[in-house]
Design an enzyme around this catalytic site. Structure first.
Site, PDB file in Angstrom:
ATOM      1  N   ALA A   1      -7.694   5.133   7.993  1.00 32.93           N
ATOM      2  CA  ALA A   1      -7.741   4.574   6.627  1.00 32.93           C
ATOM      3  C   ALA A   1      -6.979   3.259   6.620  1.00 32.93           C
ATOM      4  O   ALA A   1      -5.862   3.174   7.138  1.00 32.93           O
ATOM      5  CB  ALA A   1      -7.118   5.548   5.640  1.00 32.93           C
TER       6      ALA A   1
ATOM      7  N   ALA B   1      -9.751   8.682   2.488  1.00 26.92           N
ATOM      8  CA  ALA B   1     -10.123   8.831   3.901  1.00 26.92           C
ATOM      9  C   ALA B   1     -11.393   8.069   4.197  1.00 26.92           C
ATOM     10  O   ALA B   1     -12.139   7.710   3.291  1.00 26.92           O
ATOM     11  CB  ALA B   1     -10.314  10.310   4.247  1.00 26.92           C
ATOM     12  N   ASN B   2     -11.636   7.821   5.493  1.00 21.55           N
ATOM     13  CA  ASN B   2     -12.928   7.306   5.945  1.00 21.55           C
ATOM     14  C   ASN B   2     -13.812   8.497   6.313  1.00 21.55           C
ATOM     15  O   ASN B   2     -13.304   9.566   6.632  1.00 21.55           O
ATOM     16  CB  ASN B   2     -12.746   6.479   7.213  1.00 21.55           C
ATOM     17  CG  ASN B   2     -12.121   5.134   6.947  1.00 21.55           C
ATOM     18  OD1 ASN B   2     -11.183   5.014   6.174  1.00 21.55           O
ATOM     19  ND2 ASN B   2     -12.641   4.119   7.611  1.00 21.55           N
ATOM     20  N   ARG B   3     -15.111   8.262   6.345  1.00 23.18           N
ATOM     21  CA  ARG B   3     -16.022   9.278   6.871  1.00 23.18           C
ATOM     22  C   ARG B   3     -15.885   9.306   8.387  1.00 23.18           C
ATOM     23  O   ARG B   3     -16.030   8.279   9.040  1.00 23.18           O
ATOM     24  CB  ARG B   3     -17.477   8.918   6.555  1.00 23.18           C
ATOM     25  CG  ARG B   3     -17.835   9.039   5.120  1.00 23.18           C
ATOM     26  CD  ARG B   3     -19.332   8.822   4.962  1.00 23.18           C
ATOM     27  NE  ARG B   3     -19.645   8.434   3.597  1.00 23.18           N
ATOM     28  CZ  ARG B   3     -19.738   9.294   2.584  1.00 23.18           C
ATOM     29  NH1 ARG B   3     -19.549  10.591   2.792  1.00 23.18           N
ATOM     30  NH2 ARG B   3     -20.012   8.872   1.372  1.00 23.18           N
ATOM     31  N   SER B   4     -15.605  10.463   8.943  1.00 24.80           N
ATOM     32  CA  SER B   4     -15.573  10.616  10.399  1.00 24.80           C
ATOM     33  C   SER B   4     -15.581  12.087  10.731  1.00 24.80           C
ATOM     34  O   SER B   4     -14.753  12.846  10.234  1.00 24.80           O
ATOM     35  CB  SER B   4     -14.308   9.980  10.977  1.00 24.80           C
ATOM     36  OG  SER B   4     -14.156  10.337  12.344  1.00 24.80           O
TER      37      SER B   4
END
Ligand code: CTP
Ligand code: CA
Length: 227
Positions: free
Chosen positions: A101, A33-36
């Site tokens: 992602a 995942a991305n940071r969000s």
């Protein structure tokens, strides 16, 4: 207090907002995942709602709560997010605030992967569909205003300007998320709005205030197009 009954500059308008990260499974207990946090996306959806829009809020697994009074479509992966956005079309405008992602794991394991003598797992990746680019490239179904985001850590304006052209969207909301700005995971944002007219830096403000300003710009743009 609701002020949108019977009015608001976006009443009768439908806006799609994507928000949060996507999770791409590796196995049943692990993901990429991305940071969000989803905070900016939630604030944008709330601001559009406050101007009277019907909002389809397509969200990955975010920590920020979705706003009240919007249609929440919860998804996990980028492919599911694309499917949900396509189902929600047509729309007058679409705002792509999600941190999608870029890659998914092909052949994700059906059972939890175990450590052991066989050594390290080898992950094979495939590129995810680009939701913003796909919607920007639509014909009759293309929203009249398509807004993307660009979270960059260096050369923000240059990267975001190139991104606007590459994606085929109308506006890019660019921000500098490099360490030290405190924007990632924080309550404030400092953005530059990039359009065909150039780059306009907005003063650093709360994510809610940035969202209200963007929602108002969207309303102005749609009503100008109608005239
Ligand atoms: N986006 C999307 N679908 C993807 C990737 C990105 O809809 N698969 C959208 C994001 O929601 C955002 C914009 O595209 O509005 C820009 O995302 P970003 O990650 O900055 O762009 P990329 O083209 O993935 O470029 P980079 O290599 O910098 O990550
Ligand atoms: Ca990306």
């Amino acid at each position: 207090i609701e002020t949108r009954l019977g009015g608001g500059p976006l009443s009768g308008r439908h806006v799609i907002v994507t928000s949060g990260p996507t999770h791409e499974p590796i196995d049943p207990v692990r993901y990429i995942a991305n940071r969000s946090s989803g905070a900016q996306g939630s604030a944008i959806a709330a601001a559009l709602r406050d101007l009277g829009a019907r909002v389809s809020f397509v969200t990955g697994p975010a920590t920020a709560a979705p706003p009240q009074g919007v249609d929440v479509i919860a998804v996990e992966t980028a492919q599911q997010m694309l499917d949900a956005v396509e189902t929600a079309l047509p729309a007058d405008a679409a705002v792509f605030a999600a941190a999608v992602a870029d890659w998914r794991v092909t052949g994700a394991a059906a059972q939890k992967m175990k450590k052991g003598p066989a050594g390290l797992p080898q992950l094979a990746l495939a590129e995810n569909p680009d939701i913003l680019a796909a919607v920007s490239a639509k014909g009759a179904d293309r929203p009249s205003l398509v807004v993307g985001f660009a979270a960059e850590t260096e050369n923000v304006i240059e990267h975001a300007t190139a991104k606007r052209l590459r994606k085929g969207c109308d506006w890019i909301v660019a921000n500098d998320v490099s360490e030290g700005t405190g924007i990632m995971g924080g309550t404030e944002n400092a953005v530059t709005l990039i359009s065909a007219d150039g780059a306009e830096a907005w003063p650093r403000d709360s994510k809610a205030a940035v969202a209200r300003k963007l929602a108002q710009r969207i309303a102005d743009h749609l009503s100008a197009g109608q005239a």
